[in-house]
Design a protein around this motif. Structure first.
Motif, PDB file in Angstrom:
ATOM      1  N   HIS A 174      77.197  32.071  42.376  1.00 53.04           N
ATOM      2  CA  HIS A 174      78.386  32.026  43.216  1.00 53.04           C
ATOM      3  C   HIS A 174      79.077  30.665  43.102  1.00 53.04           C
ATOM      4  O   HIS A 174      80.310  30.583  43.166  1.00 53.04           O
ATOM      5  CB  HIS A 174      78.028  32.317  44.664  1.00 53.04           C
ATOM      6  CG  HIS A 174      77.462  33.684  44.874  1.00 53.04           C
ATOM      7  ND1 HIS A 174      76.605  33.993  45.901  1.00 53.04           N
ATOM      8  CD2 HIS A 174      77.628  34.841  44.174  1.00 53.04           C
ATOM      9  CE1 HIS A 174      76.268  35.273  45.830  1.00 53.04           C
ATOM     10  NE2 HIS A 174      76.874  35.793  44.788  1.00 53.04           N
ATOM     11  N   VAL A 175      78.279  29.604  42.936  1.00 53.97           N
ATOM     12  CA  VAL A 175      78.851  28.276  42.717  1.00 53.97           C
ATOM     13  C   VAL A 175      79.646  28.260  41.418  1.00 53.97           C
ATOM     14  O   VAL A 175      80.770  27.740  41.359  1.00 53.97           O
ATOM     15  CB  VAL A 175      77.747  27.202  42.695  1.00 53.97           C
ATOM     16  CG1 VAL A 175      78.333  25.847  42.288  1.00 53.97           C
ATOM     17  CG2 VAL A 175      77.070  27.096  44.056  1.00 53.97           C
ATOM     18  N   GLN A 176      79.092  28.846  40.358  1.00 58.68           N
ATOM     19  CA  GLN A 176      79.815  28.911  39.088  1.00 58.68           C
ATOM     20  C   GLN A 176      81.137  29.662  39.248  1.00 58.68           C
ATOM     21  O   GLN A 176      82.189  29.212  38.772  1.00 58.68           O
ATOM     22  CB  GLN A 176      78.972  29.596  38.011  1.00 58.68           C
ATOM     23  CG  GLN A 176      79.704  29.710  36.679  1.00 58.68           C
ATOM     24  CD  GLN A 176      78.928  30.483  35.630  1.00 58.68           C
ATOM     25  OE1 GLN A 176      77.794  30.924  35.863  1.00 58.68           O
ATOM     26  NE2 GLN A 176      79.516  30.658  34.464  1.00 58.68           N
ATOM     27  N   GLU A 177      81.083  30.788  39.929  1.00 57.74           N
ATOM     28  CA  GLU A 177      82.304  31.564  40.174  1.00 57.74           C
ATOM     29  C   GLU A 177      83.330  30.730  40.934  1.00 57.74           C
ATOM     30  O   GLU A 177      84.539  30.773  40.643  1.00 57.74           O
ATOM     31  CB  GLU A 177      81.955  32.822  40.970  1.00 57.74           C
ATOM     32  CG  GLU A 177      83.146  33.683  41.347  1.00 57.74           C
ATOM     33  CD  GLU A 177      82.796  34.786  42.331  1.00 57.74           C
ATOM     34  OE1 GLU A 177      83.733  35.421  42.858  1.00 57.74           O
ATOM     35  OE2 GLU A 177      81.594  34.999  42.600  1.00 57.74           O
ATOM     36  N   ALA A 178      82.866  29.953  41.898  1.00 55.50           N
ATOM     37  CA  ALA A 178      83.773  29.138  42.712  1.00 55.50           C
ATOM     38  C   ALA A 178      84.383  28.004  41.893  1.00 55.50           C
ATOM     39  O   ALA A 178      85.565  27.668  42.064  1.00 55.50           O
ATOM     40  CB  ALA A 178      83.020  28.578  43.917  1.00 55.50           C
ATOM     41  N   ILE A 179      83.594  27.387  41.029  1.00 52.32           N
ATOM     42  CA  ILE A 179      84.126  26.324  40.164  1.00 52.32           C
ATOM     43  C   ILE A 179      85.229  26.879  39.269  1.00 52.32           C
ATOM     44  O   ILE A 179      86.291  26.264  39.100  1.00 52.32           O
ATOM     45  CB  ILE A 179      82.993  25.703  39.329  1.00 52.32           C
ATOM     46  CG1 ILE A 179      82.045  24.919  40.235  1.00 52.32           C
ATOM     47  CG2 ILE A 179      83.565  24.794  38.233  1.00 52.32           C
ATOM     48  CD1 ILE A 179      80.787  24.431  39.546  1.00 52.32           C
ATOM     49  N   GLU A 180      85.004  28.050  38.728  1.00 51.08           N
ATOM     50  CA  GLU A 180      86.016  28.677  37.872  1.00 51.08           C
ATOM     51  C   GLU A 180      87.264  29.031  38.668  1.00 51.08           C
ATOM     52  O   GLU A 180      88.394  28.924  38.170  1.00 51.08           O
ATOM     53  CB  GLU A 180      85.415  29.908  37.195  1.00 51.08           C
ATOM     54  CG  GLU A 180      84.321  29.547  36.193  1.00 51.08           C
ATOM     55  CD  GLU A 180      83.501  30.736  35.715  1.00 51.08           C
ATOM     56  OE1 GLU A 180      83.667  31.837  36.283  1.00 51.08           O
ATOM     57  OE2 GLU A 180      82.683  30.563  34.786  1.00 51.08           O
ATOM     58  N   ALA A 181      87.093  29.409  39.936  1.00 52.95           N
ATOM     59  CA  ALA A 181      88.245  29.726  40.787  1.00 52.95           C
ATOM     60  C   ALA A 181      89.013  28.470  41.176  1.00 52.95           C
ATOM     61  O   ALA A 181      90.243  28.505  41.321  1.00 52.95           O
ATOM     62  CB  ALA A 181      87.778  30.457  42.042  1.00 52.95           C
TER      63      ALA A 181
END
Length: 332
Positions: A88-95
């Protein structure tokens, strides 16, 4: 003892329904994919460093709601009082990425550090997104500065980080100035009643009817002193001494003051406390240039508050006073 009461639906859906409500109340400012733990701004400015904030749920509105112009591009939420998962952290960084890297700000807790680091590494490997991290560690209840927990002072650190990114600073510059703000921030908390976990119905710690605890953590971690109830003036004196002596703050220093409601403390109580805090700071020769009182970093329905002092420079004051827009906090 009466049964704990919470206005909610299925405990399994607490985080999802909270995030759904946040997006709904934003009137188009925020967006979220179904089932995602990531909330993103719909007003991301391309070509600038993106700010990502995050942490466990249950502290609303921190960190998840501080998303919007002048604040974070995105936030990521974990379960109640639990770190967000690395994916979820990775997804948030990409967002959060707008083409110039991502500054990540969150509280200094072991689980968060591990999971955010893992997510950042994967985002760099998979999506070639550079990131830098600033840990909020303002709690003076811990002597070791590097090991300090992130508590109410996150309000000022996140505000400054968002302004630095909005100003067009490079990733390195934004991280450096946010770290300076973090270093100038000191906080101590006090509670007279523990909060109740909504998923279990249990209190995070136990206090006697005639007791209070100073220096406790946001999840009910043990404080530095448990005592009999004190008056508002006595508590204010003890807390000002602990915070102001820590940096230390010196006569002539310019400061911002933040009184943070931990969840179930009345405005009357907070104002009574602040009146004494202001008097004590004046006696020390500290010049209060800004005061904030609110419930921006809570611990469910914990009764108590935290006191934050931020030592100001011209640079820091400009960042703290810069315009921003979000559901819980807007200025300018």
């Amino acid at each position: 003892m009466s049964q704990a009461k919470k206005i909610m639906n299925d405990p399994e859906n607490l985080v999802d329904e909270t995030l759904d409500g946040l997006v709904a109340i934003s009137n188009g400012l925020l967006a979220r994919e179904p089932g995602s733990r990531v909330v993103r701004s719909t007003k991301i400015e391309q070509g600038k460093v993106g700010l990502l904030v995050g942490g466990g749920s249950g502290h609303e509105p921190m960190y998840g709601a501080f998303v919007g112009p002048g604040l974070a591009n995105a936030s990521v939420s974990g379960d109640i009082f639990a770190a967000p998962a690395p994916q979820h952290v990775q997804e948030a960084i990409e967002a959060a990425d707008a083409g110039a890297g991502v500054l990540i700000v969150y509280g200094n807790y072991a689980g968060d550090v591990m999971n955010f680091d893992m997510g950042a590494e994967t985002a760099e490997e998979d999506s070639d997104i550079e990131s830098k991290t600033v840990l909020v560690r303002d709690d003076v209840a811990t002597d070791d500065y590097e090991g300090r927990r992130g508590i109410g002072g996150a309000f000022y650190v996140v505000k400054a980080a968002g302004a630095a990114c909005a100003k067009g600073m490079s990733l390195e510059e934004a991280a450096e100035v946010t770290e300076r703000v973090q270093y100038n921030t000191r906080t101590i908390g006090v509670a007279v009643r523990a909060g109740i976990l909504p998923d279990t119905g249990k209190r995070t710690f136990e206090l006697g009817d005639d007791e209070m605890e100073i220096g406790l953590g946001m999840h009910g971690e043990v404080g530095v002193e448990r005592s009999k109830m004190m008056t508002a003036d006595e508590v204010a004196k003890k807390m000002v001494d602990m915070v102001a002596d820590d940096l230390p703050y010196e006569s002539g220093d310019r400061v911002a003051v933040y009184i943070n409601n931990l969840g179930a403390t009345t405005q009357m109580e907070l104002l009574i406390v602040y009146r004494k805090v202001a008097e004590l700071l004046a006696e020390r020769g500290l010049k209060v240039e800004r005061t904030d009182i609110g419930a921006h970093f809570t611990s469910q329905d914990m009764a108590g508050f935290s006191l934050t002092l931020l030592k100001l420079t011209d640079e820091i004051a400009e960042l703290i006073d810069a315009p921003c827009e979000s559901v819980p906090f807007t200025q300018g």
